[in-house]
Enzyme design. Structure first.
Site, PDB file in Angstrom:
ATOM      1  N   GLU A 154     -10.815   6.846   4.230  1.00  0.00           N
ATOM      2  CA  GLU A 154      -9.820   6.227   5.106  1.00  0.00           C
ATOM      3  C   GLU A 154      -9.897   6.760   6.536  1.00  0.00           C
ATOM      4  OE1 GLU A 154      -6.694   5.880   1.407  1.00  0.00           O
ATOM      5  OE2 GLU A 154      -6.025   5.228   3.356  1.00  0.00           O
TER       6      GLU A 154
ATOM      7  N   ASP B  46       0.843  -1.192   0.000  1.00  0.00           N
ATOM      8  CA  ASP B  46       0.000   0.000   0.000  1.00  0.00           C
ATOM      9  C   ASP B  46       0.884   1.250   0.000  1.00  0.00           C
ATOM     10  OD1 ASP B  46      -3.268   0.416   1.558  1.00  0.00           O
ATOM     11  OD2 ASP B  46      -2.172   1.727   0.196  1.00  0.00           O
TER      12      ASP B  46
HETATM   13  C1  GLC Z   1      -4.520   4.154  -0.129  1.00  0.00           C
HETATM   14  C2  GLC Z   1      -5.386   2.971   0.214  1.00  0.00           C
HETATM   15  C3  GLC Z   1      -5.461   1.924  -0.866  1.00  0.00           C
HETATM   16  C4  GLC Z   1      -5.241   2.560  -2.221  1.00  0.00           C
HETATM   17  C5  GLC Z   1      -3.837   3.120  -2.253  1.00  0.00           C
HETATM   18  C6  GLC Z   1      -3.537   3.851  -3.572  1.00  0.00           C
HETATM   19  O1  GLC Z   1      -3.875   4.633   1.018  1.00  0.00           O
HETATM   20  O2  GLC Z   1      -5.123   2.300   1.440  1.00  0.00           O
HETATM   21  O3  GLC Z   1      -6.759   1.310  -0.761  1.00  0.00           O
HETATM   22  O4  GLC Z   1      -5.395   1.584  -3.245  1.00  0.00           O
HETATM   23  O5  GLC Z   1      -3.573   4.003  -1.174  1.00  0.00           O
HETATM   24  O6  GLC Z   1      -4.315   5.013  -3.663  1.00  0.00           O
END
Ligand code: GLC
Length: 625
Positions: free
Chosen positions: A515, A313
């Site tokens: 988030e 991530d």
């Molecule tokens: C974010 C998320 C993830 C996402 C990634 C790219 O923090 O946790 O779900 O795909 O970053 O944007």
């Protein structure tokens, strides 16, 4: 993992229970397709320098590239656009501008010695939600209430097509989280608190995104996320800027619970051939998933037979530093790659990464065999997608631009909205409303705000209030378009002026978040929303409350104040789907995919709790007589 049932046995057991004997299969079945490319992949790897291999394992956010030419300089194999990471020039923040940006980066990759095209990733989590004019679908919580796997597959197919129109070929979806406590800010990204709903709809979404074949020019690589247990973090187990929350926290449970609740969505998406998996920022029993070899390698790759690749991530490997006060990035890289991460998603440190990882190999801290395994996995996916096919261009097919936001695509979204709504209350059968009602007063900022209607991950990461969703229809406009020409529709954001109307439609809810910004302690609506309802009550007319929220919220006296109450979740751009239900052109069929708590004191509260006493149980939903 412990001397438990092996995952293969567990996988078979899961399928035995939930899928007819005839179609029993382990996760391997959907993963074999990638092995067909091993010969070619291994041949390419044998010709690569260590730096070229490491470049394939590096995915910067395009916004942090110092120069587009860094793509060739560091042999980068992938880029992403994080939420809202589009063309720097806002005048080019258009379908055309995005496509030009992505194609420009692709051309840089094609200039390198090996000319391996980029995998370009984006979060198209409810449509191609970064792109102005794209269709915005209901977020997964609403889709969970449809229980309609064909519809979810169709939505993902449309999404894949709109993503490919911009030259992007990888979608960080489906999220197969199983949110178990609605105080988590990412609840709406999950289909349900029930692993049985998640596994079916996660598989459907994967089928839609990847299509019948990954090499189909209208398919994108999917990404099952976030492995594993992201939705099970304990309340206030995450620490961020001195604030306690849940996102990226700690899931505390035994192995049996982890497998039973949080694994099913991976079993089914793997079986559908999902090409990539994203580990979770969160921890399992105190250890970060991003650095757990037992989960990433022993469980997912070895026991479950996952043959695609793992993408970490966004800057998640930074959290692996043994001493948080000493950001030893080189050790973070070592821990992540040795645990089984194959490609690292990062921002400004891509140059450090591309220097440090070869050093780690030369110092013997990361085996070359691990690097080769990672690159073979990445190239398997690129071969499966036809990207390595020299007579196929990886550039965008701009003939698809006419389909972005097209009426047929919007019709799919409108149907999804209709089926996602859950009717919680309908006193005196006030719904459906008559289209010839003399006067309807619509109230609430959310009634005339596409940003609130769509929620987070829209136009940019957090989403925002305002009408920044071209082509969308607000609930107010949808109501106006539905009623007879003799009906008088009035509106006020604050709920004033409703006196003498025949009925009030009060659109209240949560303002956009994403988030950890959505972690909530109270799960209640803000004062402005509640004041709107209070103002409407003053008019002493029947009230239909339409709730825009990313999760069940504590209703409090909203329940008594409303004559009818509809959970609309985050319906997206097609507000007409709500009007279709309000006026009876479509009878509500939605069923709650989450238990609805009476108070936060009850949380976590789920369908499999023995003593569960929700306000509305999982599966609840009324319809019209
Ligand atoms: C974010 C998320 C993830 C996402 C990634 C790219 O923090 O946790 O779900 O795909 O970053 O944007």
């Amino acid at each position: 993992m412990s001397n438990h049932l092996t995952l293969r046995q567990f996988a078979a057991a899961i399928f035995f229970v939930s899928i007819p004997l005839a179609s029993i299969a382990t996760a391997d079945e959907g993963q074999e397709l990638f092995l067909a490319f091993d010969v070619q992949a291994k041949k390419v790897v044998s010709e690569m320098t260590l730096e070229e291999k490491v470049g394939q394992m590096c995915q910067p956010d395009q916004a942090f590239l110092k120069e587009p030419s860094d793509i060739g300089k560091y042999f980068l194999g992938s880029l992403l656009s994080g939420g809202g990471s589009g063309p720097k020039d806002k005048a080019k923040y258009t379908l055309e501008g995005w496509t030009d940006m992505v194609d420009g980066y692709q051309r840089e990759a094609l200039k390198t010695r090996l000319g391996i095209p980029l995998l370009y990733g984006v979060d198209a989590v409810h449509g191609h939600n970064n792109i102005p004019g794209a269709v915005i679908f209901p977020h997964n919580i609403g889709l969970g209430c449809t229980r309609n796997s064909q519809l979810v597959e169709q939505i993902s197919r449309v999404t894949a097509k709109e993503v490919r129109a911009t030259g992007i070929n990888w979608d960080f979806a489906p999220c197969v989280a199983v949110p178990r406590d609605e105080r988590w800010g990412r609840t709406y990204e999950g289909f349900s608190e029930s692993p049985d709903v998640v596994k079916v709809l996660g598989a459907a979404s994967t089928r839609g995104l990847q299509g019948g074949s990954l090499s189909d020019p209208l398919s994108v690589a999917a990404c099952a996320k976030h492995f594993i247990g992201d939705g099970g973090t304990a309340y206030r187990s995450a620490e961020r800027d001195g604030k306690l929350g849940m996102d990226q926290g700690d899931t505390r449970c035994d192995e049996e619970t982890l497998r039973r609740v949080h694994l099913p969505g991976y079993l089914t998406t793997l079986r559908e051939g999902v090409a990539t998996v994203m580990p979770s920022y969160s921890s399992w029993n105190g250890q970060k998933c991003t650095g757990r070899k037992d989960l990433l390698t022993d469980l997912l790759k070895t026991e479950l037979g996952f043959n695609g690749f793992l993408i970490s991530d966004y800057n998640a490997i930074d959290q692996l530093a043994p001493d948080p006060k000493n950001p030893d990035y080189k050790t973070c890289i070592e821990l992540a790659i040795n645990a089984g991460i194959d490609m690292v998603m990062l921002t400004d440190k891509y140059q450090d990464y591309c220097r440090m990882l070869p050093e780690l190999v030369r110092e013997g801290r990361v085996p070359l065999s691990r690097i080769d395994d990672a690159v073979i996995r990445i190239l398997r996916v690129k071969y499966a997608m036809g990207l390595m096919d020299k007579d196929r261009s990886p550039l965008a097919d701009r003939t698809l631009h006419d389909t972005v936001g097209s009426d047929p695509h919007r019709a799919v979204a409108r149907q999804a909205v209709r089926e996602s709504l859950v009717l919680l209350k309908n006193d005196h059968g006030i719904l459906p409303l008559s289209k010839s009602t003399q006067r309807i007063h619509v109230a609430g900022v959310g009634g005339n705000d596409l940003g609130m209607q769509c929620g987070g991950w829209t136009t940019d990461w957090q989403g925002s209030m305002g009408n920044h969703v071209p082509g969308g229809t607000t609930l107010l406009d949808a109501i106006k378009q539905t009623v007879s020409q003799d009906t008088h529709v009035t509106y006020s954001a604050d709920g004033s002026g409703a006196e003498n109307a025949d009925v009030g439609v009060v659109v209240i809810g949560e303002k956009p978040y994403a988030e950890f910004m959505g972690d909530s302690i109270e799960l209640s609506l803000d004062a402005e929303q509640l004041q709107t309802l209070a103002n409407m009550k003053e008019a002493n007319i029947p009230l239909v409350v339409v709730l825009l929220s990313g999760r069940p919220v504590i209703l409090g006296d909203m329940l008594d104040s409303s004559t009818a109450l509809i959970a609309a979740w985050l319906p997206g751009s097609e507000g007409q789907g709500v009007a279709d239900v309000l006026f009876g052109d479509f009878k509500p069929t939605g069923k709650l995919s989450f238990s609805w708590p009476k108070s936060v004191a009850q949380l976590p509260l789920n369908l499999d709790d023995d003593d569960a006493a929700p306000l509305y149980p999982f599966g609840f939903g009324l319809t019209y007589e």
